[in-house]
Scaffold this motif. Structure first.
Motif, PDB file in Angstrom:
ATOM      1  N   ASN A  25       0.841  -1.196   0.000  1.00 43.97           N
ATOM      2  CA  ASN A  25       0.000   0.000   0.000  1.00 43.97           C
ATOM      3  C   ASN A  25       0.872   1.239   0.000  1.00 43.97           C
ATOM      4  O   ASN A  25       1.516   1.555   0.997  1.00 43.97           O
ATOM      5  CB  ASN A  25      -0.912   0.016   1.229  1.00 43.97           C
ATOM      6  CG  ASN A  25      -1.958  -1.061   1.148  1.00 43.97           C
ATOM      7  OD1 ASN A  25      -2.377  -1.425   0.051  1.00 43.97           O
ATOM      8  ND2 ASN A  25      -2.380  -1.565   2.290  1.00 43.97           N
ATOM      9  N   LEU A  26       0.930   1.923  -1.118  1.00 47.91           N
ATOM     10  CA  LEU A  26       1.641   3.178  -1.233  1.00 47.91           C
ATOM     11  C   LEU A  26       0.647   4.244  -1.654  1.00 47.91           C
ATOM     12  O   LEU A  26      -0.303   3.959  -2.382  1.00 47.91           O
ATOM     13  CB  LEU A  26       2.753   3.085  -2.280  1.00 47.91           C
ATOM     14  CG  LEU A  26       3.928   2.192  -1.940  1.00 47.91           C
ATOM     15  CD1 LEU A  26       4.896   2.127  -3.096  1.00 47.91           C
ATOM     16  CD2 LEU A  26       4.642   2.698  -0.707  1.00 47.91           C
ATOM     17  N   PRO A  27       0.850   5.475  -1.242  1.00 47.93           N
ATOM     18  CA  PRO A  27      -0.057   6.524  -1.684  1.00 47.93           C
ATOM     19  C   PRO A  27       0.091   6.743  -3.181  1.00 47.93           C
ATOM     20  O   PRO A  27       1.189   6.631  -3.733  1.00 47.93           O
ATOM     21  CB  PRO A  27       0.382   7.749  -0.886  1.00 47.93           C
ATOM     22  CG  PRO A  27       1.747   7.444  -0.425  1.00 47.93           C
ATOM     23  CD  PRO A  27       1.870   5.960  -0.343  1.00 47.93           C
ATOM     24  N   THR A  28      -1.001   7.032  -3.843  1.00 45.73           N
ATOM     25  CA  THR A  28      -0.958   7.262  -5.283  1.00 45.73           C
ATOM     26  C   THR A  28      -0.542   8.692  -5.553  1.00 45.73           C
ATOM     27  O   THR A  28      -0.856   9.608  -4.788  1.00 45.73           O
ATOM     28  CB  THR A  28      -2.331   6.998  -5.922  1.00 45.73           C
ATOM     29  OG1 THR A  28      -3.273   7.877  -5.319  1.00 45.73           O
ATOM     30  CG2 THR A  28      -2.754   5.558  -5.735  1.00 45.73           C
ATOM     31  N   LEU A  29       0.194   8.877  -6.625  1.00 44.02           N
ATOM     32  CA  LEU A  29       0.645  10.198  -7.020  1.00 44.02           C
ATOM     33  C   LEU A  29      -0.401  10.854  -7.906  1.00 44.02           C
ATOM     34  O   LEU A  29      -1.133  10.169  -8.628  1.00 44.02           O
ATOM     35  CB  LEU A  29       1.971  10.092  -7.775  1.00 44.02           C
ATOM     36  CG  LEU A  29       3.145   9.556  -6.977  1.00 44.02           C
ATOM     37  CD1 LEU A  29       4.358   9.389  -7.864  1.00 44.02           C
ATOM     38  CD2 LEU A  29       3.479  10.484  -5.834  1.00 44.02           C
ATOM     39  N   PRO A  30      -0.487  12.171  -7.900  1.00 42.86           N
ATOM     40  CA  PRO A  30      -1.429  12.838  -8.788  1.00 42.86           C
ATOM     41  C   PRO A  30      -0.976  12.679 -10.232  1.00 42.86           C
ATOM     42  O   PRO A  30       0.202  12.432 -10.497  1.00 42.86           O
ATOM     43  CB  PRO A  30      -1.359  14.304  -8.341  1.00 42.86           C
ATOM     44  CG  PRO A  30      -0.058  14.442  -7.663  1.00 42.86           C
ATOM     45  CD  PRO A  30       0.243  13.103  -7.066  1.00 42.86           C
ATOM     46  N   PRO A  31      -1.878  12.800 -11.189  1.00 43.89           N
ATOM     47  CA  PRO A  31      -1.482  12.650 -12.584  1.00 43.89           C
ATOM     48  C   PRO A  31      -0.527  13.761 -12.988  1.00 43.89           C
ATOM     49  O   PRO A  31      -0.612  14.874 -12.463  1.00 43.89           O
ATOM     50  CB  PRO A  31      -2.806  12.742 -13.354  1.00 43.89           C
ATOM     51  CG  PRO A  31      -3.730  13.449 -12.433  1.00 43.89           C
ATOM     52  CD  PRO A  31      -3.292  13.105 -11.053  1.00 43.89           C
ATOM     53  N   PRO A  32       0.410  13.477 -13.881  1.00 45.51           N
ATOM     54  CA  PRO A  32       1.373  14.503 -14.287  1.00 45.51           C
ATOM     55  C   PRO A  32       0.667  15.604 -15.079  1.00 45.51           C
ATOM     56  O   PRO A  32      -0.326  15.355 -15.749  1.00 45.51           O
ATOM     57  CB  PRO A  32       2.372  13.749 -15.154  1.00 45.51           C
ATOM     58  CG  PRO A  32       1.659  12.535 -15.591  1.00 45.51           C
ATOM     59  CD  PRO A  32       0.665  12.215 -14.543  1.00 45.51           C
ATOM     60  N   PRO A  33       1.191  16.817 -15.003  1.00 47.00           N
ATOM     61  CA  PRO A  33       0.561  17.912 -15.741  1.00 47.00           C
ATOM     62  C   PRO A  33       0.787  17.749 -17.238  1.00 47.00           C
ATOM     63  O   PRO A  33       1.706  17.058 -17.673  1.00 47.00           O
ATOM     64  CB  PRO A  33       1.264  19.159 -15.200  1.00 47.00           C
ATOM     65  CG  PRO A  33       2.593  18.659 -14.767  1.00 47.00           C
ATOM     66  CD  PRO A  33       2.349  17.266 -14.256  1.00 47.00           C
ATOM     67  N   VAL A  34      -0.036  18.405 -18.009  1.00 47.13           N
ATOM     68  CA  VAL A  34       0.092  18.358 -19.463  1.00 47.13           C
ATOM     69  C   VAL A  34       1.354  19.114 -19.839  1.00 47.13           C
ATOM     70  O   VAL A  34       1.592  20.228 -19.369  1.00 47.13           O
ATOM     71  CB  VAL A  34      -1.152  18.992 -20.130  1.00 47.13           C
ATOM     72  CG1 VAL A  34      -0.999  19.023 -21.628  1.00 47.13           C
ATOM     73  CG2 VAL A  34      -2.397  18.251 -19.703  1.00 47.13           C
ATOM     74  N   GLN A  35       2.187  18.499 -20.681  1.00 48.22           N
ATOM     75  CA  GLN A  35       3.442  19.117 -21.087  1.00 48.22           C
ATOM     76  C   GLN A  35       3.171  20.326 -21.960  1.00 48.22           C
ATOM     77  O   GLN A  35       2.397  20.267 -22.899  1.00 48.22           O
ATOM     78  CB  GLN A  35       4.313  18.122 -21.859  1.00 48.22           C
ATOM     79  CG  GLN A  35       4.849  17.008 -21.012  1.00 48.22           C
ATOM     80  CD  GLN A  35       5.890  17.483 -20.035  1.00 48.22           C
ATOM     81  OE1 GLN A  35       6.560  18.471 -20.269  1.00 48.22           O
ATOM     82  NE2 GLN A  35       6.007  16.776 -18.925  1.00 48.22           N
ATOM     83  N   SER A  36       3.807  21.401 -21.644  1.00 46.55           N
ATOM     84  CA  SER A  36       3.655  22.622 -22.420  1.00 46.55           C
ATOM     85  C   SER A  36       4.992  22.945 -23.056  1.00 46.55           C
ATOM     86  O   SER A  36       6.027  22.947 -22.390  1.00 46.55           O
ATOM     87  CB  SER A  36       3.216  23.747 -21.496  1.00 46.55           C
ATOM     88  OG  SER A  36       3.294  24.982 -22.169  1.00 46.55           O
ATOM     89  N   GLN A  37       4.984  23.228 -24.344  1.00 53.08           N
ATOM     90  CA  GLN A  37       6.229  23.543 -25.043  1.00 53.08           C
ATOM     91  C   GLN A  37       6.752  24.920 -24.636  1.00 53.08           C
ATOM     92  O   GLN A  37       7.940  25.173 -24.683  1.00 53.08           O
ATOM     93  CB  GLN A  37       6.002  23.494 -26.561  1.00 53.08           C
ATOM     94  CG  GLN A  37       5.638  22.129 -27.083  1.00 53.08           C
ATOM     95  CD  GLN A  37       6.750  21.112 -26.884  1.00 53.08           C
ATOM     96  OE1 GLN A  37       7.918  21.472 -26.821  1.00 53.08           O
ATOM     97  NE2 GLN A  37       6.388  19.847 -26.763  1.00 53.08           N
ATOM     98  N   SER A  38       5.866  25.813 -24.242  1.00 49.08           N
ATOM     99  CA  SER A  38       6.302  27.163 -23.919  1.00 49.08           C
ATOM    100  C   SER A  38       6.921  27.258 -22.528  1.00 49.08           C
ATOM    101  O   SER A  38       7.674  28.182 -22.262  1.00 49.08           O
ATOM    102  CB  SER A  38       5.125  28.138 -24.034  1.00 49.08           C
ATOM    103  OG  SER A  38       4.140  27.793 -23.077  1.00 49.08           O
ATOM    104  N   ARG A  39       6.592  26.304 -21.606  1.00 50.36           N
ATOM    105  CA  ARG A  39       7.113  26.364 -20.241  1.00 50.36           C
ATOM    106  C   ARG A  39       7.704  25.027 -19.812  1.00 50.36           C
ATOM    107  O   ARG A  39       7.096  24.292 -19.042  1.00 50.36           O
ATOM    108  CB  ARG A  39       6.011  26.775 -19.290  1.00 50.36           C
ATOM    109  CG  ARG A  39       5.538  28.195 -19.514  1.00 50.36           C
ATOM    110  CD  ARG A  39       4.496  28.546 -18.521  1.00 50.36           C
ATOM    111  NE  ARG A  39       3.203  28.086 -19.030  1.00 50.36           N
ATOM    112  CZ  ARG A  39       2.092  28.087 -18.337  1.00 50.36           C
ATOM    113  NH1 ARG A  39       2.089  28.498 -17.104  1.00 50.36           N
ATOM    114  NH2 ARG A  39       0.965  27.674 -18.866  1.00 50.36           N
TER     115      ARG A  39
END
Length: 174
Positions: free
Chosen positions: A35-49
């Motif tokens: 049982n490990l805590p789940t990580l939040p989904p990764p953010p959408v990759q942005s080419q500008s940042r």
């Protein structure tokens, strides 16, 4: 018109999928689950940042480290750990060296020479008769050295004195 139907996905092997769409097994279903805590989904990759994704990764790593240290014992302090005596001696000797560039160059040259000599010895070792001949020469010289310097007491004492004198010449009197 097209009709849509929903189907369920069942997995019959022991492998599990690790994405949000796959059904998860309950922890009680398999004894290997942890049982490990789940990580939040990764953010959408942005080419500008692109710096945002690096900052997000650092935040996740910090959170994982905090969870790991909070659940177990306190982490060992690296700064308070004592270094072995040999490391302290080497550090003191390195601090006394005036020309660090020359010493570093000699160390690199020594490593290159060692690498080259091992290649040369390996090449000689592949020749058919040379390794056996060199082995016989080494055995013969070792026997001669032992007979000349180690068997009789006056010869041993002379050898020890010669070694001490050479040591004093190299190290110096301190």
């Amino acid at each position: 018109m097209a009709s849509t139907s929903t189907t369920t996905l069942s997995i019959s092997s022991s492998s599990t999928l690790v994405d949000a769409k796959a059904p998860r097994q309950s922890p009680a279903a398999s004894p290997q689950c942890v049982n490990l805590p789940t990580l939040p989904p990764p953010p959408v990759q942005s080419q500008s940042r692109p710096w945002k994704s690096a900052a997000y990764c650092r935040k996740i790593a910090r959170n994982v480290m905090a969870m790991a240290t909070a659940s177990g014992e306190a982490p060992a302090e690296v700064a308070t750990a004592e270094l072995p005596e040999i490391v302290k001696t080497v550090q003191e000797a390195w601090d006394k060296v005036e020309d660090k560039y020359a010493v570093s160059s000699l160390a690199v040259a020594g490593a290159v020479a060692l690498w080259g000599s091992t290649g040369m010895i390996s090449a000689i070792d592949r020749l058919p008769l040379i390794p056996g001949l060199l082995e016989v020469v080494g055995i013969g010289y070792s026997g001669w050295f032992a007979y000349k310097n180690l068997i009789f007491k006056p010869d041993r004492e002379a050898l020890i004195e010669k070694i001490k004198a050479t040591y004093k010449d190299i190290i110096g009197s301190s």
